[in-house]
Design a protein around this motif. Structure first.
Motif, PDB file in Angstrom:
ATOM      1  N   ASP A 297      -8.812   4.127   4.645  1.00  8.31           N
ATOM      2  CA  ASP A 297      -9.089   5.196   3.672  1.00  8.31           C
ATOM      3  C   ASP A 297      -9.299   4.658   2.261  1.00  8.31           C
ATOM      4  O   ASP A 297      -9.285   5.435   1.293  1.00  8.31           O
ATOM      5  CB  ASP A 297      -7.927   6.207   3.652  1.00  8.31           C
ATOM      6  CG  ASP A 297      -7.787   6.961   4.966  1.00  8.31           C
ATOM      7  OD1 ASP A 297      -8.832   7.226   5.597  1.00  8.31           O
ATOM      8  OD2 ASP A 297      -6.644   7.256   5.370  1.00  8.31           O
ATOM      9  N   TYR A 298      -9.500   3.363   2.151  1.00 11.72           N
ATOM     10  CA  TYR A 298      -9.675   2.762   0.828  1.00 11.72           C
ATOM     11  C   TYR A 298     -11.140   2.853   0.397  1.00 11.72           C
ATOM     12  O   TYR A 298     -12.037   3.083   1.222  1.00 11.72           O
ATOM     13  CB  TYR A 298      -9.196   1.314   0.845  1.00 11.72           C
ATOM     14  CG  TYR A 298      -7.741   1.192   1.229  1.00 11.72           C
ATOM     15  CD1 TYR A 298      -6.741   1.530   0.320  1.00 11.72           C
ATOM     16  CD2 TYR A 298      -7.368   0.787   2.510  1.00 11.72           C
ATOM     17  CE1 TYR A 298      -5.399   1.442   0.674  1.00 11.72           C
ATOM     18  CE2 TYR A 298      -6.032   0.700   2.874  1.00 11.72           C
ATOM     19  CZ  TYR A 298      -5.048   1.031   1.950  1.00 11.72           C
ATOM     20  OH  TYR A 298      -3.729   0.960   2.299  1.00 11.72           O
ATOM     21  N   GLN A 299     -11.373   2.650  -0.895  1.00  8.69           N
ATOM     22  CA  GLN A 299     -12.725   2.786  -1.426  1.00  8.69           C
ATOM     23  C   GLN A 299     -12.945   1.814  -2.577  1.00  8.69           C
ATOM     24  O   GLN A 299     -11.986   1.284  -3.166  1.00  8.69           O
ATOM     25  CB  GLN A 299     -12.948   4.222  -1.901  1.00  8.69           C
ATOM     26  CG  GLN A 299     -11.995   4.662  -3.008  1.00  8.69           C
ATOM     27  CD  GLN A 299     -12.053   6.150  -3.276  1.00  8.69           C
ATOM     28  OE1 GLN A 299     -12.237   6.952  -2.364  1.00  8.69           O
ATOM     29  NE2 GLN A 299     -11.923   6.526  -4.545  1.00  8.69           N
ATOM     30  N   PRO A 300     -14.225   1.522  -2.901  1.00  5.12           N
ATOM     31  CA  PRO A 300     -14.526   0.628  -4.020  1.00  5.12           C
ATOM     32  C   PRO A 300     -13.858   1.101  -5.309  1.00  5.12           C
ATOM     33  O   PRO A 300     -13.837   2.296  -5.610  1.00  5.12           O
ATOM     34  CB  PRO A 300     -16.056   0.690  -4.122  1.00  5.12           C
ATOM     35  CG  PRO A 300     -16.495   0.980  -2.719  1.00  5.12           C
ATOM     36  CD  PRO A 300     -15.453   1.916  -2.170  1.00  5.12           C
ATOM     37  N   GLY A 301     -13.300   0.157  -6.033  1.00  3.90           N
ATOM     38  CA  GLY A 301     -12.574   0.463  -7.258  1.00  3.90           C
ATOM     39  C   GLY A 301     -11.071   0.492  -7.076  1.00  3.90           C
ATOM     40  O   GLY A 301     -10.321   0.427  -8.063  1.00  3.90           O
ATOM     41  N   ASP A 302     -10.611   0.585  -5.823  1.00  2.00           N
ATOM     42  CA  ASP A 302      -9.168   0.576  -5.558  1.00  2.00           C
ATOM     43  C   ASP A 302      -8.589  -0.818  -5.749  1.00  2.00           C
ATOM     44  O   ASP A 302      -9.247  -1.828  -5.458  1.00  2.00           O
ATOM     45  CB  ASP A 302      -8.881   1.021  -4.118  1.00  2.00           C
ATOM     46  CG  ASP A 302      -9.095   2.506  -3.911  1.00  2.00           C
ATOM     47  OD1 ASP A 302      -9.237   3.227  -4.911  1.00  2.00           O
ATOM     48  OD2 ASP A 302      -9.113   2.930  -2.730  1.00  2.00           O
ATOM     49  N   LEU A 303      -7.360  -0.862  -6.216  1.00  2.00           N
ATOM     50  CA  LEU A 303      -6.592  -2.099  -6.259  1.00  2.00           C
ATOM     51  C   LEU A 303      -5.625  -2.047  -5.082  1.00  2.00           C
ATOM     52  O   LEU A 303      -4.759  -1.162  -5.015  1.00  2.00           O
ATOM     53  CB  LEU A 303      -5.839  -2.208  -7.582  1.00  2.00           C
ATOM     54  CG  LEU A 303      -5.475  -3.603  -8.090  1.00  2.00           C
ATOM     55  CD1 LEU A 303      -6.728  -4.439  -8.336  1.00  2.00           C
ATOM     56  CD2 LEU A 303      -4.651  -3.516  -9.364  1.00  2.00           C
ATOM     57  N   VAL A 304      -5.782  -2.966  -4.132  1.00  2.00           N
ATOM     58  CA  VAL A 304      -5.093  -2.869  -2.847  1.00  2.00           C
ATOM     59  C   VAL A 304      -4.306  -4.145  -2.575  1.00  2.00           C
ATOM     60  O   VAL A 304      -4.796  -5.255  -2.818  1.00  2.00           O
ATOM     61  CB  VAL A 304      -6.113  -2.647  -1.708  1.00  2.00           C
ATOM     62  CG1 VAL A 304      -5.412  -2.544  -0.358  1.00  2.00           C
ATOM     63  CG2 VAL A 304      -6.954  -1.399  -1.971  1.00  2.00           C
ATOM     64  N   LYS A 305      -3.097  -3.978  -2.059  1.00  2.00           N
ATOM     65  CA  LYS A 305      -2.331  -5.128  -1.586  1.00  2.00           C
ATOM     66  C   LYS A 305      -2.772  -5.421  -0.151  1.00  2.00           C
ATOM     67  O   LYS A 305      -2.686  -4.551   0.726  1.00  2.00           O
ATOM     68  CB  LYS A 305      -0.834  -4.857  -1.627  1.00  2.00           C
ATOM     69  CG  LYS A 305       0.011  -6.050  -1.141  1.00  2.00           C
ATOM     70  CD  LYS A 305       1.492  -5.734  -1.129  1.00  2.00           C
ATOM     71  CE  LYS A 305       2.049  -5.635  -2.534  1.00  2.00           C
ATOM     72  NZ  LYS A 305       3.547  -5.510  -2.506  1.00  2.00           N
TER      73      LYS A 305
END
Length: 486
Positions: A457-465
């Motif tokens: 469910d992630y998208q461009p611009g997200d900061l993800v671990k």
């Protein structure tokens, strides 16, 4: 391997040489089509050009056939780049036969050097504009309409375009470039940049901060500060860096160095990631390294070209540093920023390079263990010192073989460097969809390594671990653990 195929492989390794097509967010009565080749500075300049011409009534388009004005922003760093430009211009002129009113122009680094050939001898273009003359584009287009030649390749001692807000076109809406200076004073004997872009001059830091804040407010998550040699950035109220000694005591006391600028930007936009490019080893000071270590939002990554591992060849290149000095700088980087990613530029087969010199390059690569690099074989550039004074005496097949050995060594070193991330969690700024699968996203970690993981469910611009599970020679592969910030 054929020469063109080898060059394409090296371009893939270096992520340079790709065309950028600027496309429409702007609306106007006339259509503008731009392609940009070469370095990041050219891409940034194309955004400045789009902004200037928007005020003159142009909207950008991806469809070349409908364009009233076609511009090619050029690179002169290698002969291959120039040949690519000539081939594209030939294609443009084929399309122009169906649309005689179309105007074709060349911008950037090729403009001054080959203006007569392109305009008069080969008749490939209508317009030639150098990197310091983009403000003059509306006037030059008027001259074209009146039937006169349109040429301006005059280099400036003042132009930095610091009061022009670039149009952010063709990007991902997440990362953006900010040009902080123009020109270069380092007269490397192989390089055309001082002749095509002029002397070093720096932008007012306040305008840089304003541009960074504007990008943050518009939703961008990362900026890269750009210059031919960012470590030479020096603002003291205007003027060339070489004239700093003549400045007033007040100007000297309030001058802003690159380290000072880095700190100002980091503090102005603490939510944004900050990168910079390009550095020259002889100009990078420890205060820059300490600024990186001090601020969490300045990425732990430095692009640090060394070009050759041989001190003898470095002297012929007029690089301003020795092998030993470069290695000493690497030690300081590792000490002050322990997990810093470092990349390089290398030229294989510079004039007089011996097998021993080549081995010096390979041994330096193994000693440093760079994360990745930009690798090319020597291409003689007209009017440079090397072209005038040094015979291009290394056979092409030898250059190719040495380059292949350099690429092989870098792949081995790069994979070892990436292995250190396997089993760790990395904070990744998502930039887009993976080229190999729409089900995966990609982004970069702090050290500029590419990370690929399932989209979910992630998208461009997200900061993800992201938990890193494995790696290739160039990419980290993992699984997302949690969203840090959207």
């Amino acid at each position: 391997m054929q020469q063109d195929k080898l060059e394409e492989k090296v371009m893939d390794e270096s992520r340079q040489g790709e065309a950028l097509v600027i496309e429409g967010q702007l609306t106007g009565k006339k259509k503008l089509y731009i392609e940009s080749y070469g370095c990041q500075m050219n891409f940034s300049d194309s955004e400045i050009v789009a902004s200037i011409l928007h005020k003159d009534g142009y909207e950008t388009t991806r469809n070349m056939e409908e364009a009233d004005l076609v511009l090619l922003n050029t690179c002169s760093i290698r002969d291959k780049a120039e040949q690519t430009v000539r081939n594209r211009l030939a294609n443009f002129n084929t399309i122009k036969k169906e649309n005689p009113d179309m105007k074709i122009g060349v911008l950037g680094c090729m403009a001054e050097r080959v203006k007569s050939k392109l305009l008069d001898e080969e008749k490939l273009v209508d317009l030639v504009v150098g990197p310091d003359a983009y403000r003059d584009l509306p006037n030059l287009l008027e001259e074209l309409d009146e039937g006169r030649k349109a040429v301006n390749v005059i280099l400036s001692k003042e132009e930095t375009y610091d009061n022009i807000a670039p149009v952010r076109l063709g990007g991902n809406g997440i990362t953006a470039f900010i040009s902080i200076m123009r020109g270069c004073d380092n007269m490397c004997t192989f390089c055309v940049v001082p002749f095509t872009r002029g002397r070093e001059r720096s932008r007012d830091p306040q305008t840089i901060l304003e541009e960074a804040i504007d990008l943050r407010d518009r939703g961008y998550k990362e900026i890269t500060l750009l210059g031919q040699n960012v470590d030479s950035y020096l603002w003291y109220g205007g003027g060339l860096k070489k004239d700093f000694d003549k400045a007033s005591d007040m100007a000297k006391a309030t001058a802003v160095s690159f380290a000072g600028l880095l700190e100002k930007v980091a503090e102005a936009v603490p939510e944004m990631r900050i990168r910079f490019s390009t550095s020259n080893p002889q100009d990078m000071t420890d205060d820059v390294l300490h600024a990186i270590a001090k601020h969490d939002n300045i990425c732990n990554y430095i692009h640090l070209p060394f070009q050759s591992g041989s001190t003898r060849v470095l002297e012929l290149m007029n690089r301003g540093h020795t092998r030993e000095q470069y290695l000493d700088l690497i030690q300081r980087v590792r000490r002050i920023i322990p997990d810093c990613g470092i990349s390089h530029d290398i030229i294989a087969g510079f004039p007089t390079e011996t097998e021993e010199d080549h081995e010096d390059t390979l041994s330096l690569m193994r000693e440093v263990e760079f994360d990745f690099g930009y690798m090319f074989f020597y291409s003689e550039r007209p009017n440079t010192f090397a072209a005038r004074k040094l015979e291009d005496d290394i056979p092409l097949e030898v250059k190719k073989r040495r380059l292949q050995e350099i690429i092989k060594t870098q792949n081995e070193c790069g994979q070892r460097r990436l292995q250190r991330f396997v089993g760790t969690d990395q904070i990744v700024l998502v930039e887009g969809t993976s080229k190999k699968s729409d089900d995966d996203l990609f982004g970069r970690n702090d050290q500029n390594s590419v990370v690929v993981f399932p989209r979910e469910d992630y998208q461009p611009g997200d900061l993800v671990k992201v938990s890193v599970k494995s790696c290739t020679s160039a990419t980290l592969l993992g699984e997302a653990k949690e969203l840090i910030r959207r």
